[in-house]
Design a protein around this motif. Structure first.
Motif, PDB file in Angstrom:
ATOM      1  N   UNK A 170      -0.419   4.579   2.268  1.00  0.00           N
ATOM      2  CA  UNK A 170      -1.628   4.038   1.511  1.00  0.00           C
ATOM      3  C   UNK A 170      -2.781   4.283   2.098  1.00  0.00           C
ATOM      4  N   UNK A 171      -2.636   4.657   3.484  1.00  0.00           N
ATOM      5  CA  UNK A 171      -3.932   4.994   4.145  1.00  0.00           C
ATOM      6  C   UNK A 171      -3.987   6.212   4.844  1.00  0.00           C
ATOM      7  N   UNK A 172      -5.146   6.801   5.226  1.00  0.00           N
ATOM      8  CA  UNK A 172      -5.424   8.153   5.688  1.00  0.00           C
ATOM      9  C   UNK A 172      -5.507   8.211   7.254  1.00  0.00           C
ATOM     10  N   UNK A 173      -6.010   7.104   7.786  1.00  0.00           N
ATOM     11  CA  UNK A 173      -6.598   7.006   9.298  1.00  0.00           C
ATOM     12  C   UNK A 173      -5.844   5.942   9.791  1.00  0.00           C
ATOM     13  N   UNK A 174      -5.486   6.004  11.174  1.00  0.00           N
ATOM     14  CA  UNK A 174      -4.786   5.295  11.866  1.00  0.00           C
ATOM     15  C   UNK A 174      -5.401   3.817  12.060  1.00  0.00           C
ATOM     16  N   UNK A 353      14.535   7.727  -4.942  1.00  0.00           N
ATOM     17  CA  UNK A 353      15.713   7.555  -4.394  1.00  0.00           C
ATOM     18  C   UNK A 353      16.310   6.042  -4.764  1.00  0.00           C
ATOM     19  N   UNK A 354      16.120   5.993  -6.163  1.00  0.00           N
ATOM     20  CA  UNK A 354      16.892   4.841  -6.549  1.00  0.00           C
ATOM     21  C   UNK A 354      15.661   3.603  -6.276  1.00  0.00           C
ATOM     22  N   UNK A 355      14.440   3.815  -5.845  1.00  0.00           N
ATOM     23  CA  UNK A 355      13.790   2.830  -5.501  1.00  0.00           C
ATOM     24  C   UNK A 355      12.415   2.821  -6.470  1.00  0.00           C
ATOM     25  N   UNK A 356      11.667   1.590  -6.919  1.00  0.00           N
ATOM     26  CA  UNK A 356      10.601   1.728  -7.687  1.00  0.00           C
ATOM     27  C   UNK A 356       9.501   1.353  -6.717  1.00  0.00           C
ATOM     28  N   UNK A 357       8.580   2.112  -6.893  1.00  0.00           N
ATOM     29  CA  UNK A 357       7.511   1.839  -5.711  1.00  0.00           C
ATOM     30  C   UNK A 357       6.107   2.402  -6.253  1.00  0.00           C
ATOM     31  N   UNK A 358       4.887   1.473  -5.959  1.00  0.00           N
ATOM     32  CA  UNK A 358       3.816   1.851  -6.481  1.00  0.00           C
ATOM     33  C   UNK A 358       3.001   2.558  -5.708  1.00  0.00           C
ATOM     34  N   UNK A 359       2.512   3.715  -5.933  1.00  0.00           N
ATOM     35  CA  UNK A 359       1.661   4.542  -5.034  1.00  0.00           C
ATOM     36  C   UNK A 359       0.116   4.611  -5.727  1.00  0.00           C
ATOM     37  N   UNK A 360      -0.656   5.117  -4.735  1.00  0.00           N
ATOM     38  CA  UNK A 360      -2.077   5.063  -5.095  1.00  0.00           C
ATOM     39  C   UNK A 360      -2.519   6.010  -6.267  1.00  0.00           C
ATOM     40  N   UNK A 361      -3.245   5.620  -7.004  1.00  0.00           N
ATOM     41  CA  UNK A 361      -3.981   6.630  -7.974  1.00  0.00           C
ATOM     42  C   UNK A 361      -4.901   7.629  -7.627  1.00  0.00           C
ATOM     43  N   UNK A 398      -6.710   0.611  -0.903  1.00  0.00           N
ATOM     44  CA  UNK A 398      -6.089   2.005  -0.529  1.00  0.00           C
ATOM     45  C   UNK A 398      -7.130   3.109  -0.059  1.00  0.00           C
ATOM     46  N   UNK A 399      -6.787   3.987   0.910  1.00  0.00           N
ATOM     47  CA  UNK A 399      -7.571   5.031   1.504  1.00  0.00           C
ATOM     48  C   UNK A 399      -8.899   4.611   1.474  1.00  0.00           C
ATOM     49  N   UNK A 400      -9.322   3.739   2.309  1.00  0.00           N
ATOM     50  CA  UNK A 400     -10.778   2.870   2.316  1.00  0.00           C
ATOM     51  C   UNK A 400     -11.962   3.990   2.791  1.00  0.00           C
ATOM     52  N   UNK A 401     -11.542   5.020   3.394  1.00  0.00           N
ATOM     53  CA  UNK A 401     -12.377   5.949   3.774  1.00  0.00           C
ATOM     54  C   UNK A 401     -13.238   6.890   2.518  1.00  0.00           C
ATOM     55  N   UNK A 402     -12.266   6.860   1.359  1.00  0.00           N
ATOM     56  CA  UNK A 402     -12.394   7.744   0.169  1.00  0.00           C
ATOM     57  C   UNK A 402     -13.347   6.902  -0.798  1.00  0.00           C
TER      58      UNK A 402
END
Length: 461
Positions: A170-174, A353-361, A398-402
Motif C-alpha cells: 500500500x506504500x512505496x517508501x519506507x 490464493x483463496x483470499x479476498x483483499x482490497x488493493x489500491x486503485x 495509500x501511496x501518499x507520495x503520488x
C-alpha cells in the motif's frame, strides 16, 4: 514449491489488473466489463466488541496537562528563547536546538472553499507579551499550541507494506521516509505467528514484512532524532488477540519511552493536550489498538474507538462519503466530541490464493490524492468539514507520495490546518519516476509475470 510459484503468479496478474480502469470477466458466451465497486474487509470482522461509552474510566498516573498554564515558563528563557529538551534512552542523549517556542495565540476561524471552518488555533493563555515561536511542531510553528485533536494529520494506510509488485503493498517508501516527508499517523495490521507479532496484510502467506518490534524500533529511533514531532500509531488487531501480546514489542523497541497515557477513556476533543505539552512531557507517540484494548491493564495502549470514529474503511466509492462506519450505533453528539479518521484510499477488491483483499486503485492515485478535483483528498476534507463542522483529525491514504504533484495530500492537510506547505519538501525518491507515478507499471508486471511463467512451467515439466 508449485503452490508458492502459483501464488506469486496470481499476485502479479491481479496487481496488473488492479492498475486497470476496469476488470474484464471471462466466461459464458461473452465477456463483460465491471467497474470496481465491491468491498472486502481489511480488518477483523468477527469476535470484535466496542467499549461502553456510558461510563468513563479515569486513568491514574497520567499527566495532568491542566497544570501547565504558561508554557513560556517551561520552554522559554528570560530572553525569550526556548530551553533545550533532552531525550534519554540507555546511554543515548539527543537534544533539540535552542529556539523560541509558541506559548499562546488568538483563536482564528478561516473558511474552506467558502463553506466551513478549518482547524483553529488554540486560545491564548496570557495577556502579557509572548515570545515569537520559531520551533516547528510537526513541521509548523503554528501547530505547537494547537491541541492534538485539533489538527489534520496525514496517515499512511498499511505503512509497513512496501514491496514493489506485491498485490498487498500500500506504500512505496519506507517508514523512515514516510515520517521525514510528514506522515504523522502510521496504520497497519498485526498478526500473531508462532508467539511473535508480525506485520502482514490479510495473510502472512501473501505479504509478511517482518516483526512489529523491528518496525517500531525504526519508529522509536526516528522519534529520538526528532524531539519536536508527535505521531499516532494505529495497530489493527487482525487476529483479535490479548492486548498483552503488544507490550513486549513496544517496550523492546524503545517506543515505550514516548507513549502517551490519556487521563480518561474515552477522550473528548478538549481533553487532548497541545503538541507543545506532549513535546515537553516527551509523550509523543499516541498508540492505539482497534480491538481488545484494555486501558485498565495497559493505560498507554489506547482503545481506538473510545478516542475516535472512522468513515468506511477501504472505500471503493469515489464520492468518499464522510459517514461513520466504526464504531456503529454511536449518537451524533458523541461523534461530534471525538476525533475522526477519513479513510481516503480508493480500493478494488480482488481474490488471490483463496483470499479476498482490497488493493489500491493505481490508475486514479493522481486524482484520489490530489489537492483539488472530484474524488480528491481536498474534496474529502471539505465534505467532512461541511458535515461535521471540522476537518478530519486523520486523513488515511495509500501511496501518499503520488498525486497531482508529489505529496499533494500534505497540501490538503495544510489547507485544513491553515498553514503553508512547501511542495519542494516531498517526497522520498525511492521507487518513483520523475512524474511521481509508480515504477511498477503494467508493463513491468507483465515482464515479471513472463519470467515467473517460465520458472513455473520449467518446474512442472
Amino acid at each position: 514449491m508449485h503452490t508458492t510459484i502459483a501464488l506469486v503468479i496470481s499476485t502479479l496478474v491481479l496487481s496488473a489488473y488492479a492498475q486497470s480502469d476496469s476488470i474484464t470477466l471471462s466466461g459464458g458466451a461473452s465477456e463483460t466489463t465491471q467497474s470496481p465497486t465491491a468491498t472486502g474487509a481489511d480488518y477483523a470482522t468477527s469476535g470484535t466488541t466496542y467499549a461502553d461509552e456510558s461510563s468513563v474510566l479515569t486513568i491514574t498516573g497520567s499527566t495532568d496537562y491542566a497544570t501547565i498554564s504558561d508554557l513560556s515558563s517551561i520552554f522559554a528563557t528570560s530572553n525569550g528563547t526556548a530551553t533545550s529538551i533532552s531525550s534519554h534512552r540507555g546511554n543515548e542523549t539527543t537534544s533539540s536546538p535552542t529556539q523560541t517556542l509558541l506559548v499562546g495565540s488568538a483563536r482564528t476561524t478561516t473558511s474552506l472553499n467558502g463553506t466551513a471552518a478549518t482547524n483553529g488555533t488554540a486560545s491564548s493563555t496570557s495577556t502579557s507579551a509572548q515570545p515569537t515561536n520559531t520551533v516547528p511542531c510537526n513541521g509548523h510553528p503554528a501547530l505547537c499550541n494547537r491541541k492534538f485533536s485539533n489538527i489534520t494529520h496525514v496517515g499512511a494506510h498499511n505503512s509497513p507494506f512496501v514491496r514493489p509488485g506485491n498485490i498487498a503493498a500500500n506504500q512505496e517508501l519506507d517508514v523512515e521516509t514516510q515520517l521525514n516527508d510528514g506522515i504523522r499517523m502510521l496504520q497497519f495490521q498485526a498478526h500473531l505467528q508462532n508467539d511473535t507479532i508480525y506485520l502482514c496484510h490479510t495473510s502472512c502467506d501473501l505479504l509478511n514484512v517482518g516483526t512489529l518490534e523491528d518496525y517500531l524500533t525504526t519508529v522509536a529511533r526516528w522519534l529520538r532524532g526528532h524531539p519536536y514531532d508527535v505521531i499516532a500509531i494505529l495497530i489493527g488487531n487482525y487476529d483479535v488477540i490479548n492486548p498483552m501480546n503488544f507490550t513486549a514489542p513496544v517496550t523492546n523497541s524503545g517506543l515505550i519511552d514516548f507513549v502517551y497515557t490519556p487521563p480518561t477513556q474515552p477522550m473528548p476533543l478538549e481533553s487532548w493536550p497541545t503538541l507543545a505539552e506532549m513535546i515537553f512531557r516527551n509523550t509523543r507517540a499516541v498508540v492505539m489498538l482497534d480491538y481488545e484494548a484494555n486501558q485498565t491493564a495497559i493505560p498507554w495502549l489506547l482503545d481506538e474507538f473510545s478516542q475516535m470514529w472512522e468513515t468506511p474503511f477501504s472505500p471503493t466509492d469515489r464520492d468518499f462519503p464522510c459517514t461513520p462506519q466504526r464504531p456503529p450505533d454511536q449518537e451524533r453528539p458523541v461523534r461530534q466530541n471525538r476525533m475522526f479518521m477519513a479513510n481516503h484510499n480508493l480500493n478494488l477488491e480482488v481474490a488471490a490464493a483463496g483470499l479476498s483483499i482490497d488493493v489500491p486503485f493505481f490508475t486514479l492515485l493522481n486524482e484520489t490524492n490530489a489537492d483539488q478535483g472530484y474524488g480528491s483528498a481536498a474534496a474529502a476534507v471539505a465534505n467532512c468539514t461541511t458535515m461535521w463542522d471540522r476537518p478530519p483529525t486523520f486523513l488515511l491514504v495509500d501511496y501518499y507520495n503520488i498525486g497531482n504533484f508529489n505529496g499533494s495530500v500534505f497540501q490538503s492537510a495544510a489547507d485544513a490546518n491553515g498553514v503553508p506547505y512547501d511542495r519542494a519538501s516531498c517526497c522520498g525518491t525511492a521507487g518513483t519516476t520523475n512524474d511521481g507515478n509508480p515504477l511498477h507499471t503494467i508493463a513491468d508486471l507483465r515482464w515479471y509475470l513472463a519470467i515467473f511463467m517460465v520458472v513455473y512451467w520449467t518446474s512442472t515439466s
